[in-house]
Design a protein around this motif. Structure first.
Motif, PDB file in Angstrom:
ATOM      1  N   VAL B 350      77.481 156.314  55.556  1.00  0.00           N
ATOM      2  CA  VAL B 350      77.720 157.514  56.353  1.00  0.00           C
ATOM      3  C   VAL B 350      76.403 158.096  56.865  1.00  0.00           C
ATOM      4  O   VAL B 350      76.261 158.454  58.024  1.00  0.00           O
ATOM      5  N   LYS B 351      75.421 158.150  55.977  1.00  0.00           N
ATOM      6  CA  LYS B 351      74.149 158.764  56.335  1.00  0.00           C
ATOM      7  C   LYS B 351      73.430 157.961  57.428  1.00  0.00           C
ATOM      8  O   LYS B 351      72.963 158.526  58.419  1.00  0.00           O
ATOM      9  N   SER B 352      73.361 156.638  57.228  1.00  0.00           N
ATOM     10  CA  SER B 352      72.697 155.793  58.219  1.00  0.00           C
ATOM     11  C   SER B 352      73.413 155.878  59.554  1.00  0.00           C
ATOM     12  O   SER B 352      72.776 155.966  60.607  1.00  0.00           O
ATOM     13  N   ALA B 353      74.746 155.849  59.522  1.00  0.00           N
ATOM     14  CA  ALA B 353      75.511 155.888  60.768  1.00  0.00           C
ATOM     15  C   ALA B 353      75.233 157.194  61.516  1.00  0.00           C
ATOM     16  O   ALA B 353      75.043 157.196  62.731  1.00  0.00           O
ATOM     17  N   MET B 354      75.175 158.307  60.773  1.00  0.00           N
ATOM     18  CA  MET B 354      74.876 159.590  61.398  1.00  0.00           C
ATOM     19  C   MET B 354      73.495 159.566  62.041  1.00  0.00           C
ATOM     20  O   MET B 354      73.288 160.041  63.152  1.00  0.00           O
ATOM     21  N   VAL B 357      73.509 157.552  65.271  1.00  0.00           N
ATOM     22  CA  VAL B 357      74.153 158.259  66.379  1.00  0.00           C
ATOM     23  C   VAL B 357      73.267 159.391  66.885  1.00  0.00           C
ATOM     24  O   VAL B 357      73.172 159.638  68.092  1.00  0.00           O
ATOM     25  N   ASN B 358      72.576 160.069  65.965  1.00  0.00           N
ATOM     26  CA  ASN B 358      71.690 161.155  66.378  1.00  0.00           C
ATOM     27  C   ASN B 358      70.444 160.634  67.080  1.00  0.00           C
ATOM     28  O   ASN B 358      70.034 161.160  68.104  1.00  0.00           O
ATOM     29  N   ALA B 359      69.847 159.586  66.485  1.00  0.00           N
ATOM     30  CA  ALA B 359      68.556 159.123  67.004  1.00  0.00           C
ATOM     31  C   ALA B 359      68.703 158.435  68.346  1.00  0.00           C
ATOM     32  O   ALA B 359      67.805 158.493  69.179  1.00  0.00           O
ATOM     33  N   LYS B 372      62.701 152.104  60.708  1.00  0.00           N
ATOM     34  CA  LYS B 372      61.950 153.348  60.556  1.00  0.00           C
ATOM     35  C   LYS B 372      62.845 154.506  60.139  1.00  0.00           C
ATOM     36  O   LYS B 372      62.457 155.323  59.316  1.00  0.00           O
ATOM     37  N   ILE B 373      64.027 154.600  60.730  1.00  0.00           N
ATOM     38  CA  ILE B 373      64.867 155.733  60.352  1.00  0.00           C
ATOM     39  C   ILE B 373      65.607 155.483  59.044  1.00  0.00           C
ATOM     40  O   ILE B 373      66.398 156.300  58.613  1.00  0.00           O
ATOM     41  N   GLY B 374      65.304 154.365  58.408  1.00  0.00           N
ATOM     42  CA  GLY B 374      65.788 154.180  57.044  1.00  0.00           C
ATOM     43  C   GLY B 374      67.104 153.439  56.926  1.00  0.00           C
ATOM     44  O   GLY B 374      67.768 153.522  55.905  1.00  0.00           O
ATOM     45  N   VAL B 375      67.479 152.699  57.959  1.00  0.00           N
ATOM     46  CA  VAL B 375      68.702 151.901  57.854  1.00  0.00           C
ATOM     47  C   VAL B 375      68.350 150.576  57.178  1.00  0.00           C
ATOM     48  O   VAL B 375      67.411 149.900  57.583  1.00  0.00           O
ATOM     49  N   VAL B 376      69.083 150.231  56.144  1.00  0.00           N
ATOM     50  CA  VAL B 376      68.818 148.980  55.442  1.00  0.00           C
ATOM     51  C   VAL B 376      69.497 147.843  56.192  1.00  0.00           C
ATOM     52  O   VAL B 376      70.693 147.871  56.445  1.00  0.00           O
ATOM     53  N   LEU B 377      68.693 146.846  56.571  1.00  0.00           N
ATOM     54  CA  LEU B 377      69.230 145.813  57.452  1.00  0.00           C
ATOM     55  C   LEU B 377      69.633 144.543  56.726  1.00  0.00           C
ATOM     56  O   LEU B 377      70.174 143.630  57.324  1.00  0.00           O
ATOM     57  N   LYS B 378      69.384 144.488  55.441  1.00  0.00           N
ATOM     58  CA  LYS B 378      69.572 143.243  54.722  1.00  0.00           C
ATOM     59  C   LYS B 378      70.958 142.635  54.976  1.00  0.00           C
ATOM     60  O   LYS B 378      71.092 141.455  55.253  1.00  0.00           O
ATOM     61  N   ARG B 379      71.980 143.457  54.859  1.00  0.00           N
ATOM     62  CA  ARG B 379      73.321 142.944  55.087  1.00  0.00           C
ATOM     63  C   ARG B 379      73.794 143.204  56.514  1.00  0.00           C
ATOM     64  O   ARG B 379      74.559 142.440  57.069  1.00  0.00           O
ATOM     65  N   ALA B 380      73.304 144.304  57.092  1.00  0.00           N
ATOM     66  CA  ALA B 380      73.801 144.689  58.416  1.00  0.00           C
ATOM     67  C   ALA B 380      73.373 143.701  59.494  1.00  0.00           C
ATOM     68  O   ALA B 380      74.062 143.531  60.494  1.00  0.00           O
ATOM     69  N   LEU B 381      72.247 143.014  59.300  1.00  0.00           N
ATOM     70  CA  LEU B 381      71.663 142.227  60.393  1.00  0.00           C
ATOM     71  C   LEU B 381      72.587 141.133  60.905  1.00  0.00           C
ATOM     72  O   LEU B 381      72.456 140.698  62.046  1.00  0.00           O
TER      73      LEU B 381
END
Lengths: 264, 450
Positions: B350-354, B357-359, B372-381
């Motif tokens: 939820v936090k990363s998604a917010m 959307v904001n950034a 940089k904004i702290g989204v963990v990409l390990k699985r998302a990539l």
């Protein structure tokens, strides 16, 4: 001064909210492009070329002016986060807050400034605010009072960030009719809350000069500590034992301050 | 005889017995209520809740979690306090509970009281004792902190109503996911009598909301909402049934939380399953993950599981599992996709998604910006693109992604002794640092270059 157009200026601030806010005031008073100015806490070990260093003496009036502007021009959440970032125990905070404020006041950005996390200064502010906020929450959680013989509650804490004012505000709201005293041994600060009155902060040096006496614990204190220790032990389920998880949730650095981890 | 024993008991013994008896109750949250201090009485509440300590099993200690008594007239097979067990019994007095709560709270050991009870004499009598204790705590001891009480099924609705006005949260234990399981293991309890007070509390909360809208100072009824818990793994239900029950409870009973408790075999009974591997902790973990997906990520139970696939994947978490089976919806373009779709990407919460959307309103995001904004990409990539580009040359194929997602899980399983490491959510992902040294590295070490 001649040649200020090309020279960089570094303002050296005191490590306090007042110091940094005064620094921001002085930076604006210089009337120079903001990318030529930076703020810094404490002395520089490696002096840079073509740079003027100036010391900023904290002034309450100037700090208050900056504070009022920020309150008017920033979102409430952003305003709060800026101040949390100023409480962080990290030297990057002065520059990051300064540059974020400059961007926010420039009017180039609509809405919440701290949402623009692709900017380095903003990201640093958010990171520091989050860190200080976590430390504050940890203190609300893990602080332990013990009752002294005169009925006063006393707590010793060792937070990384300077969160004592916020911690005290929390407990003043929670325990309005208690006399309590919190000592932050890292920042050498006392917070004193007389029952039913306003609380205040005091520097550790002042208190020690006045009086140096050790307080005795009250007669029932040991009893309740023992009860709580027993409770913490019996509430745990043996077949789910997971010390690593416990360590993640409650790091070792907090434990010396907590009764349930003090062996009697 | 029993009276004699309890008279000789010290407070220490009682607390030990009655907290030990309460420890299988999972709900230990102190959240949902924001109440400032009133400047006179002790106590306030924070909406986020406060955990004050963590016990050796890693669970949080937030409330003084105790039973009023562990005497019980029921004989539920899974329960330590059942009538047929020969264990030391103890009972608090209301004053003792209040005194303990106040003294612990003052010292910041706890956030409030969690009071449950074995059934003594009958449900009404028990509920009355609980009510009396809470009444005393609120009115004589003037405690303004958090109170969570159990509603006893079968007790007079008026008693439950009265207690509700004093408590911040109430809960009725569902005990087991289905009525059938309940009949087998808890012969004295019935699904109907459990759901009745649950419905009553739900209606009470709704009515109270309307009252508060009209009269700002109307007394609050169970302001922190209602919760329940069920035991997982004592009866043969599958995960699909369980999350369907949970979804129903959220939708039809507007519960705040459903808690899942991995079954711990405390009694020897032929009707209870043997658990050679210990309590089903991984299953409990997966159910909680799915529970979060239901509550915060807009998933439906039937999306996650089905009659043909009634159990969660051991290797993949429920969101990964859903994603690899719905690859037609991926990749998701970070700069354009709606919030709801970004939320469905594995590894993005939820936090990363917010933040995304904001950034993305002020700048176009690339993978570097995401980091940089702290989204963990390990699985998302494996599931996202930034401006039409994937991060690496990854294939959008089920086998390939599963292999990569689980490769890391395997390493973890070798490292952690129990096959699971729970981690607190953090912005920065540091588990990837556990790379093995290569031959070149060890050579360098030998040569003194490193």
């Amino acid at each position: 001064m001649e040649g200020t157009g090309t020279e960089n200026i570094i303002l050296i601030c005191e490590d306090s909210m007042e110091g940094i806010l005064t620094g921001i005031y002085e930076a604006y008073a210089l009337r120079m492009p903001h990318d030529k100015i930076s703020l810094q806490i404490g002395e520089e070990a490696n002096f840079r070329l073509f740079t003027t260093y100036r010391k900023v003496v904290p002034e309450a009036v100037k700090a208050e002016k900056v504070m009022r502007t920020l309150k008017q021009r920033f979102w409430e959440k952003d305003y709060h986060d800026l101040f949390m970032a100023l409480a962080a125990g990290d030297n990057r905070k002065a520059e990051a807050v300064y540059k974020t404020v400059v961007w926010g006041l420039s009017g180039k950005c609509k809405g919440s400034i701290l949402a623009h996390m692709t900017d380095d200064a903003v990201r640093t502010v958010v990171e520091l605010a989050r860190r200080a906020g976590n430390e504050l929450q940890r203190m609300r959680e893990f602080l332990r009072f013990s009752e002294m013989e005169n009925g006063i509650l006393y707590a010793l804490i060792g937070p990384k960030d300077n969160v004592l004012p916020m911690v005290t505000a929390h407990f003043a709201d929670r325990l309005p009719m208690e006399n309590f005293l919190i000592f932050d041994e890292v920042h050498n600060l006392y917070a004193i809350h007389p029952a039913g009155k306003e609380w205040f902060l005091m520097s550790g040096n002042v208190v020690e000069d006045k009086e140096d006496r050790t307080m005795e614990m009250s007669a029932t204190e040991e009893y309740y500590q023992e009860l709580f220790r027993g409770f913490c032990h019996s509430i745990s389920i043996e077949s789910r034992k997971n010390l690593k998880l416990q360590m993640n949730m409650l790091p070792l650095r907090f434990r010396p301050y907590m009764v349930e981890f003090q062996k009697k | 005889m029993e009276y004699l024993v309890s008279n000789e008991m010290t407070m220490m013994d009682k607390l030990q017995i009655l907290s030990d008896a309460a420890k299988y109750d999972v709900a230990c949250t102190s959240s949902g209520v924001d109440r400032k201090g009133n400047g006179r009485d002790m106590g306030n509440c924070l909406a986020g809740g406060i955990c004050h300590s963590f016990s050796a099993d890693g669970r949080c200690i937030s409330l003084l979690k105790i039973l009023f008594t562990n005497e019980c007239i029921y004989d539920c097979k899974y329960c330590l306090n059942r009538r047929s067990n020969d264990i030391p019994r103890a009972t608090f007095t209301p004053e003792e509970v209040c005194e303990l709560t106040m003294q612990f709270y003052r010292r910041n050991y706890i956030e409030g009281l969690f009071l449950s009870s074995g059934i003594i004499q009958n449900p009404n009598y028990t509920m009355e004792l609980i009510y009396r204790t809470i009444y005393l705590l609120r009115n004589r001891y003037r405690f303004n902190g958090y109170v969570h009480v159990k509603a006893i099924p079968g007790a007079d609705p008026r008693l439950i109503q009265l207690t509700g006005y004093l408590a911040d949260r109430m809960s009725v234990n569902l005990e087991l996911p289905t009525a059938e399981g309940l009949k087998n293991l808890a012969p004295n309890k019935h699904r109907k009598t459990i759901l009745k007070p649950m419905r009553q509390i739900q209606n009470g909360i709704t009515e109270n909301k309307n009252e508060i809208m009209l009269y700002r100072n109307a007394p609050r009824f169970v302001a922190g909402g209602q919760s329940t818990q069920m035991i997982i793994g004592a009866t043969p239900e599958n995960d699909f049934q369980i999350i369907n029950v949970a979804e129903n409870l959220y939708d039809k009973f507007s519960l705040k939380r459903v808690f899942y408790s991995a079954f711990v075999r405390v009694n020897e009974d032929k009707d209870l399953p043997a658990l050679p591997g210990g309590p089903p902790l991984l299953r409990e973990h997966r159910l909680y993950q799915a529970d979060w997906l239901l509550r915060f990520y807009g998933f439906k139970a039937k999306e996650l599981l089905s009659e043909d696939r009634p159990f969660f994947n051991v290797m993949l978490d429920p969101k990964e599992d859903w994603a690899v089976r719905h690859l037609e919806q991926f990749p998701v373009e970070i700069n354009r996709a709606p919030y709801e779709m970004i939320l469905r990407v594995p590894g993005i919460g939820v936090k990363s998604a917010m933040r995304i959307v904001n950034a993305r309103r002020s700048a176009s995001l690339d993978f570097n910006a995401l980091k940089k904004i702290g989204v963990v990409l390990k699985r998302a990539l494996y599931f996202i693109t930034c401006n039409g580009r994937m991060m690496y040359h990854t294939k959008l194929e089920e086998d390939y992604i599963v292999r990569n997602l689980t490769a890391d899980a395997k390493v973890k399983r070798q490292l952690g002794e129990d096959g699971m490491t729970y981690r607190q959510l953090s912005l920065f992902d540091d588990t990837t640092l556990a790379a093995q040294p290569t031959i070149v590295d060890s050579g360098k070490v030998l040569m003194g270059q490193m």
